[in-house]
Design an enzyme around this catalytic site. Structure first.
Site, PDB file in Angstrom:
ATOM      1  N   GLU A  68       0.831  -1.214   0.000  1.00  0.00           N
ATOM      2  CA  GLU A  68       0.000   0.000   0.000  1.00  0.00           C
ATOM      3  C   GLU A  68       0.859   1.256   0.000  1.00  0.00           C
ATOM      4  O   GLU A  68       1.946   1.291   0.595  1.00  0.00           O
ATOM      5  CB  GLU A  68      -0.877   0.007   1.267  1.00  0.00           C
ATOM      6  CG  GLU A  68      -1.841  -1.152   1.304  1.00  0.00           C
ATOM      7  CD  GLU A  68      -2.433  -1.400   2.686  1.00  0.00           C
ATOM      8  OE1 GLU A  68      -3.586  -1.847   2.737  1.00  0.00           O
ATOM      9  OE2 GLU A  68      -1.749  -1.166   3.692  1.00  0.00           O
ATOM     10  N   ARG A 124       3.450   4.056  16.118  1.00  0.00           N
ATOM     11  CA  ARG A 124       2.335   4.971  15.801  1.00  0.00           C
ATOM     12  C   ARG A 124       0.987   4.269  15.919  1.00  0.00           C
ATOM     13  O   ARG A 124      -0.016   4.867  16.291  1.00  0.00           O
ATOM     14  CB  ARG A 124       2.553   5.668  14.467  1.00  0.00           C
ATOM     15  CG  ARG A 124       2.242   4.870  13.185  1.00  0.00           C
ATOM     16  CD  ARG A 124       0.733   4.884  12.873  1.00  0.00           C
ATOM     17  NE  ARG A 124       0.378   4.720  11.505  1.00  0.00           N
ATOM     18  CZ  ARG A 124      -0.330   3.696  11.019  1.00  0.00           C
ATOM     19  NH1 ARG A 124      -0.715   2.682  11.791  1.00  0.00           N
ATOM     20  NH2 ARG A 124      -0.650   3.665   9.754  1.00  0.00           N
ATOM     21  N   ALA A 151       4.523  -9.110  16.156  1.00  0.00           N
ATOM     22  CA  ALA A 151       5.459  -7.972  16.152  1.00  0.00           C
ATOM     23  C   ALA A 151       4.884  -6.702  16.782  1.00  0.00           C
ATOM     24  O   ALA A 151       5.596  -5.949  17.450  1.00  0.00           O
ATOM     25  CB  ALA A 151       5.890  -7.694  14.712  1.00  0.00           C
ATOM     26  N   ASP A 243      -7.717  -4.991   8.528  1.00  0.00           N
ATOM     27  CA  ASP A 243      -7.319  -3.728   7.891  1.00  0.00           C
ATOM     28  C   ASP A 243      -7.215  -3.840   6.380  1.00  0.00           C
ATOM     29  O   ASP A 243      -6.502  -3.080   5.742  1.00  0.00           O
ATOM     30  CB  ASP A 243      -5.976  -3.240   8.488  1.00  0.00           C
ATOM     31  CG  ASP A 243      -4.858  -4.256   8.331  1.00  0.00           C
ATOM     32  OD1 ASP A 243      -5.110  -5.351   7.787  1.00  0.00           O
ATOM     33  OD2 ASP A 243      -3.719  -3.955   8.738  1.00  0.00           O
ATOM     34  N   LYS A 345      19.179  23.747 -14.290  1.00  0.00           N
ATOM     35  CA  LYS A 345      18.642  23.522 -15.642  1.00  0.00           C
ATOM     36  C   LYS A 345      19.529  22.553 -16.432  1.00  0.00           C
ATOM     37  O   LYS A 345      19.187  22.178 -17.548  1.00  0.00           O
ATOM     38  CB  LYS A 345      18.540  24.853 -16.393  1.00  0.00           C
ATOM     39  CG  LYS A 345      17.440  25.745 -15.833  1.00  0.00           C
ATOM     40  CD  LYS A 345      17.127  26.871 -16.786  1.00  0.00           C
ATOM     41  CE  LYS A 345      16.016  27.734 -16.223  1.00  0.00           C
ATOM     42  NZ  LYS A 345      15.694  28.846 -17.110  1.00  0.00           N
TER      43      LYS A 345
END
Ligand SMILES: NC(=O)c1ccc[n+]([C@@H]2O[C@H](COP(=O)([O-])OP(=O)(O)OC[C@H]3O[C@@H](n4cnc5c(N)ncnc54)[C@H](O)[C@@H]3O)[C@@H](O)[C@H]2O)c1
Length: 371
Positions: A68, A124, A151, A243, A345
């Site tokens: 994902e 998180r 895990a 999920d 450039k």
């Protein structure tokens, strides 16, 4: 990569954080402070939900897993995470979930941070679960069932211990070695001081008497590991492992019996345990509760459920947190991920054949001196 040198800011330099660097950030702060810090960033971003350009993640499914991409941006920062989910990977010696991510400057598109996100995803996810449970679970919750001891599990255990004062965790996994690993990691560990760990013979046994039930199993199937007859009044279900389309954990009757909260509704309808319910089944986005716009739990007897799938904003918050901490702690290494061009450039100069050895040498100096 741990470096003694200060990461130097440069026009196009990117800070690289390896798993060792992220472990170094956690180690320097302590796991409780790191989870608290990450949870604070996540909560802060949920509170400014309207400032984000949001989309459901883009998933590439295969027989055994999914890969994902999770993009998101606000007015000044853009982030994406690459993450896989392959439940059979552990039998091959690989992690089920592996990830890396980028935080970039919206004004110029410059990637500021390239970070590992396997360890970061576990942190998180646990921090997000704790942010949700602090808003939704009964404040007197002290016992949690933790179903799935792979895990992610230690991070969930520690987040609930430190951020919600959970005192006992009742463990179950179909693989007894996974439960033994979790106990080995947390027993006699000062990070888990005061936390009682009880291995249980079945899911029903683990759930009995729990105030909070966290499910974080990996199996690419529509499982029903928690059924409505296991619920008790006032329980909070933290459903994390369901999920993906065709990969769920919770019986639909549990959702019907509960007040259900989600991260980003359009994504959860596709990926969450919610996928088994009609499209008009009522849910509340978590940000609305955190912002005080809608109520969370209505009473102490209500069953609440956080149908978590993992949303890009949580990774955005985690990357912001890591970027800030890495600079304070001087961890990570600047890398020249982008071409460093004296004349922007003139991209061709990178491959232009040099006429002579001295021209080759001076071209190398010109191209590297901005690093
Ligand atoms: N919602 C989110 O934000 C989020 C974030 C990260 C991971 N996840 C999901 O969490 C799950 C766990 O991830 P992990 O990295 O810990 O995986 P893992 O493979 O390391 O561990 C999963 C564990 O679940 C156990 N298990 C499988 N079926 C079970 C069952 N029926 N009953 C009890 N235990 C069972 C396995 O034996 C294994 O020990 C995955 O499905 C992953 O996709 C979700």
């Amino acid at each position: 990569m741990n470096t003694a040198t200060t990461p130097t800011a440069n026009r196009t330099n990117t800070l690289f954080l390896s798993p060792i660097d992220v472990a170094g950030i956690i180690g320097r702060q302590g796991i409780a402070a790191a989870l608290q810090g990450m949870a604070a960033y996540i909560r802060q971003d949920f509170l400014r939900w309207q400032s984000f350009d949001k989309a459901a993640r883009v998933a590439s499914h295969s027989a055994d897993g999914v890969i994902e991409l999770m993009p998101i941006a606000d007015a000044s920062r853009y982030a994406f995470k690459y993450v896989n989910g392959h439940p059979k990977n552990t039998a091959k010696g690989l992690s089920t979930v592996m990830a890396f991510g980028v935080l970039a400057d919206v004004a110029t598109g410059t990637p500021l941070l390239l970070s590992e996100m396997t360890l970061t995803t576990a942190l998180r996810t646990a921090a997000t679960s704790a942010v949700a449970a602090r808003a939704l679970a009964r404040p007197d919750s002290r016992v949690m069932a933790l179903i799935g001891n792979g895990a992610q599990s230690e991070f969930q255990a520690l987040a609930f211990h430190h951020l919600l004062d959970i005192e006992e965790i009742r463990l179950y996994d179909i693989d007894p070695a996974a439960t033994a690993k979790l106990r080995h990691n947390l027993q006699n560990n000062p990070d888990a001081a005061g936390l009682r760990l009880t291995a249980c013979a079945s899911i029903r046994d683990a759930v009995r008497g729990a105030d909070i039930v966290t499910t974080i199993t990996a199996d690419k199937t529509n499982a029903a590991i928690i059924t409505a007859d296991m619920l008790a009044p006032g329980m909070h279900v933290n459903g994390v492992g369901g999920d993906c389309p065709g990969k769920t954990e919770i019986h639909p009757d549990v959702l019907r019996a509960a007040k259900v909260f989600v991260e980003f509704e359009p994504q959860t309808r596709i990926e969450g345990d919610l996928q088994h319910l009609p499209t008009d089944f009522a849910v509340t986005e978590l940000w609305q509760v955190l912002a005080g716009k809608l109520p969370g739990r209505d009473n102490a007897d209500q069953v609440t459920m956080f149908d978590s799938v993992g949303f890009a904003m949580e990774d955005f918050s985690a990357l912001r947190y890591l970027y800030d901490q890495a600079q304070v702690l001087r961890l990570g290494a600047p890398i020249a991920l982008m071409a460093q061009l004296p004349n922007p450039k003139d991209l061709y100069q990178l491959i232009r054949p040099a006429a002579s050895p001295s021209e080759r040498a001076s071209a190398r100096v010109a191209l590297t001196e901005t690093v």
